[in-house]
Design an enzyme around this catalytic site. Structure first.
Site, mmCIF file in Angstrom:
data_model
loop_
_atom_site.group_PDB
_atom_site.id
_atom_site.type_symbol
_atom_site.label_atom_id
_atom_site.label_comp_id
_atom_site.label_asym_id
_atom_site.label_seq_id
_atom_site.Cartn_x
_atom_site.Cartn_y
_atom_site.Cartn_z
ATOM 1 N N LYS A 452 0.838 -1.189 0.000
ATOM 2 C CA LYS A 452 0.000 0.000 0.000
ATOM 3 C C LYS A 452 0.872 1.236 0.000
ATOM 4 O O LYS A 452 1.766 1.382 0.823
ATOM 5 C CB LYS A 452 -0.889 -0.003 1.250
ATOM 6 C CG LYS A 452 -1.941 1.064 1.225
ATOM 7 C CD LYS A 452 -2.978 0.739 2.270
ATOM 8 C CE LYS A 452 -4.036 1.832 2.344
ATOM 9 N NZ LYS A 452 -5.035 1.488 3.373
ATOM 10 N N ASP A 549 -13.586 3.056 10.058
ATOM 11 C CA ASP A 549 -14.030 3.184 8.670
ATOM 12 C C ASP A 549 -14.505 1.832 8.144
ATOM 13 O O ASP A 549 -14.013 1.305 7.156
ATOM 14 C CB ASP A 549 -12.877 3.718 7.823
ATOM 15 C CG ASP A 549 -13.357 4.259 6.477
ATOM 16 O OD1 ASP A 549 -14.588 4.402 6.295
ATOM 17 O OD2 ASP A 549 -12.493 4.500 5.612
#
Ligand SMILES: *[C@@H]1O[C@H](CO)[C@@H](O)[C@H](O)[C@H]1NC(C)=O
Ligand SMILES: *[C@@H]1O[C@H](CO)[C@@H](O)[C@H](O)[C@H]1NC(C)=O
Ligand SMILES: *[C@@H]1O[C@H](CO)[C@@H](O)[C@H](O)[C@H]1NC(C)=O
Ligand SMILES: *[C@@H]1O[C@H](CO)[C@@H](O)[C@H](O)[C@H]1NC(C)=O
Ligand SMILES: *[C@@H]1O[C@H](CO)[C@@H](O)[C@H](O)[C@H]1NC(C)=O
Ligand SMILES: *[C@@H]1O[C@H](CO)[C@@H](O)[C@H](O)[C@H]1NC(C)=O
Ligand SMILES: *[C@@H]1O[C@H](CO)[C@@H](O)[C@H](O)[C@H]1NC(C)=O
Length: 627
Positions: A452, A549
């Site tokens: 990432k 989230d």
């Protein structure tokens, strides 16, 4: 008439013996000098012409070294009774002295006096050199014959060539002196004639029809001799005074060519018992003046080719030590080798140093161009190194800023070098792309990973970031995406996760190309297991971990469609861009309104989001407003 006799018969006997016997090598004790003259083998000193001990000389080459009355008893070598003044191995020649014949008006007897000499080398390995000797006649009223036919004088009357020639020397006019000139031997006062090759005998005869009776008060004598003409120069005084006789001490030098045997090299070489060129690196040359051969050292060698002993035989010449051969400098480097030498030019220099033509073949313009190119190259390399160095320093800075030192201490997390991950960060490997950044597929230690890469993200509080990363790497649960490692060397640290094959639930629900149908059972299983993962997070003893989230995009499915929760906590530490510097990050569609108002994240907010998530799982086609 007066005739001078040589010891011709004994010499003949010696010579016959030479060809019959094999040629032995001389003893090292042999005398090799007589007076000041070197006597190299095959010549050698014998005690008398017919005494040959076979050790010091090749048969036919014996010399006696006699004390002479003159020069304070100095020793001189003689071949028979002919004095030897030098022996040359290389040319195959011996230099000797020869009596000058004369024909003079005797003012007392009023008769002509004769002294006519002869030389007889018949039966010896010596022949008059036809290239250096000339029959030379001096006089103003002179005709002298050279007679190579000794049948009238020799004992056998058989050997010797049938040769006869003559030379006339005259002076014109009344005043003898006026017609003469120094230097040239042109028939006026002086006459020279060449002799044929192979001559071993000659005698001189003056023609009595030509006499100096009439001119004796100007030129009393005539002279004749076979002599080395190579540095003979005529002087007018030779005819007017007895200067010629005196200059040469009544003996003129002449040159004998000598040779070995009476066979050619080709024939002689096949008889190893008698072949004379026994030294290594020696060569055989057929005699150019009669039968037989001479030996010579091969090119680049010097010494005595007739000696087997390597110490005195042909040895390599170190040309590099001979200044007349190798002049040094010129860009050449002298290297001696067996039989020669090399003078390769220095690097970049061209042509042959031996010829003295080593030149720097690089023109000035080329030098300038090459110099410039090299200069530019060096500058480029230096710049590159400087950049590399800066890059390294920057990396070290980021490493520190991103909590690298803290991360390094943790055992649960792998610290990767940017170098190791760099190659995966390319378009082909891109598997996800969103506001958080990009995700690339990679292969580390044979395991698929997801890397990432946050966009423009900076870590706000490095210690907190490091701690969070460590804590999350310690979360090991089948429904949580495992954080394997981290690369803190770059501004926005790269995170390495385990690779989850089916991608995000969001994609599966919305991507029409993805023909994966999730039945109710599967959806319920996903919901239940996601809840397991979330509960595991919330139940951590020392640190409560909140996701903040929860949404389908952050739930990944593995090959068995088991859910794995992704992307929690850290997301909040990475401000994706300036607009998101507020502490509230996340998808508003899933967000607890209380959290939106108060900005304080609690586990209740996650539970709220999870509720929206399960609703979404059941009604995937309900489209929310995109934040
Ligand atoms: C040299 O000496 C030897 C013996 O002493 C003698 O037989 C010979 O005739 C001499 N030769 C000359 C040229 O004097
Ligand atoms: C023998 O070698 C020397 C030196 O190489 C040379 O000067 C000479 O002419 C050679 N002699 C003959 C007969 O070739
Ligand atoms: C010298 O030569 C002449 C002929 O040219 C001759 O008559 C005379 O006898 C000669 N003299 C002597 C001494 O031989
Ligand atoms: C020739 O040279 C000698 C000295 O070498 C000299 O005495 C003589 O006068 C010269 N003769 C002529 C014609 O120049
Ligand atoms: C040489 O001798 C002759 C007589 O024999 C004489 O006439 C002449 O003058 C002499 N010449 C010289 C230069 O002495
Ligand atoms: C011939 O040359 C040698 C040296 O090479 C010298 O010693 C000798 O005097 C010369 N002879 C004449 C007549 O010029
Ligand atoms: C060479 O010499 C040998 C020995 O003296 C003799 O037998 C032979 O006939 C000679 N050969 C020639 C070609 O002269």
């Amino acid at each position: 008439m007066m005739f001078h006799r040589l010891a011709a018969v004994p010499v003949v006997l010696l010579w016959l013996g030479a060809v019959l016997a094999a040629t032995p090598q001389p003893s090292s004790k042999c005398q090799r000098k007589c007076g000041s003259i070197d006597i190299p083998y095959p010549f050698g000193i014998v005690h008398s012409p017919d005494d040959d001990d076979g050790h010091c000389t090749m048969n036919g080459f014996g010399l006696t070294c006699n004390e002479t009355g003159i020069d304070g008893g100095r020793h001189r070598p003689f071949y028979g009774d002919v004095e030897v003044v030098g022996v040359s191995l290389q040319q195959g020649q011996a230099r000797m002295l020869n009596d000058i014949s004369y024909y003079c008006y005797n003012t007392i007897t009023r008769e002509m006096d004769r002294d006519e000499w002869w030389l007889n080398f018949v039966g010896t390995p010596l022949r008059f050199s036809d290239t250096t000797n000339k029959f030379t006649v001096i006089g103003c009223e002179t005709l002298a014959y050279i007679n190579g036919d000794d049948s009238n004088h020799g004992d056998d009357g058989d050997y010797g060539g049938k040769y006869m020639s003559g030379c006339v020397a005259m002076c014109r006019g009344d005043d003898v002196r006026s017609t003469l000139s120094n230097g040239s031997c042109s028939g006026i006062g002086c006459c020279q004639t060449a002799i044929p090759g192979g001559l071993q005998y000659y005698h001189v005869e003056f023609d009595s029809a030509f006499n100096t009776t009439e001119i004796h008060n100007v030129s009393r004598c005539s002279y004749a001799v076979l002599m080395d003409s190579s540095n003979f120069t005529f002087s007018t005084t030779y005819v007017t005074w007895p200067v010629f006789m005196n200059n040469y001490g009544s003996q003129a030098p002449f040159v004998m060519d000598w040779s070995i045997g009476n066979e050619t090299c080709d024939v002689a070489r096949k008889k190893p018992g008698s072949y004379a060129c026994v030294s290594d690196n020696s060569e055989c040359f057929n005699s150019l003046n009669g039968p037989g051969y001479i030996c010579n050292c091969s090119k680049g060698f010097h010494g005595n080719p007739y000696l087997q002993d390597p110490e005195h035989g042909c040895k390599d010449i170190d040309e590099c030590k001979l200044p007349q051969l190798y002049r040094g400098t010129n860009g050449g480097v002298c290297r001696n080798r067996l039989g020669g030498y090399d003078c390769p030019c220095k690097f970049r220099w061209k042509a042959d140093a031996k010829a003295g033509t080593c030149i720097d073949h690089f023109p000035l313009a080329a030098k300038v161009v090459v110099g410039t190119i090299v200069g530019i190259l060096i500058m480029v390399i230096i710049t590159f190194l400087v950049i590399l160095h800066k890059e390294k320093r920057k990396m070290a800075e980021f490493f520190k800023k991103n909590g690298g030192p803290t991360l390094e201490k943790a055992t649960s997390i792998e610290i990767y070098k940017y170098e190791d991950l760099k190659s995966f960060l390319k378009r082909n490997n891109l598997i996800a792309n969103g506001s958080f950044g990009e995700v690339y597929k990679g292969l580390l230690e044979n395991k698929l990973v997801a890397i990432k890469k946050p966009i423009n993200g900076t870590v706000r509080e490095n210690e907190q970031f490091a701690n969070e990363v460590i804590i999350q790497s310690q979360l090991i649960h089948k429904n949580i995406v495992r954080l394997i490692g981290c690369c803190p060397e770059v501004e926005a640290p790269l995170l390495v996760y385990e690779f989850i094959s089916q991608g995000s639930l969001h994609n599966i629900l919305h991507n029409n190309n993805n023909k994966v149908a999730l039945n109710l059972d599967a959806r319920l299983r996903i919901a239940a297991h996601s809840a397991d993962g979330l509960a595991y997070m919330h139940s951590q003893a020392n640190t409560r971990i909140l996701h903040g989230d929860v949404k389908p995009a952050n739930i990944l499915l593995d090959e068995n469609f088991a859910p794995k929760i992704l992307d929690f906590g850290i997301s909040r530490l990475l401000a994706t861009n300036k607009q998101h510097t507020t502490s509230i990050i996340g998808d508003v569609n899933y967000m607890d309104p209380v959290y939106l108002q108060e900005g304080l994240l609690t586990e209740k907010n996650d539970v709220y989001s999870f509720g929206v998530f399960t609703y979404k799982l059941d009604h995937p086609l309900n489209v929310f407003i995109n934040s």
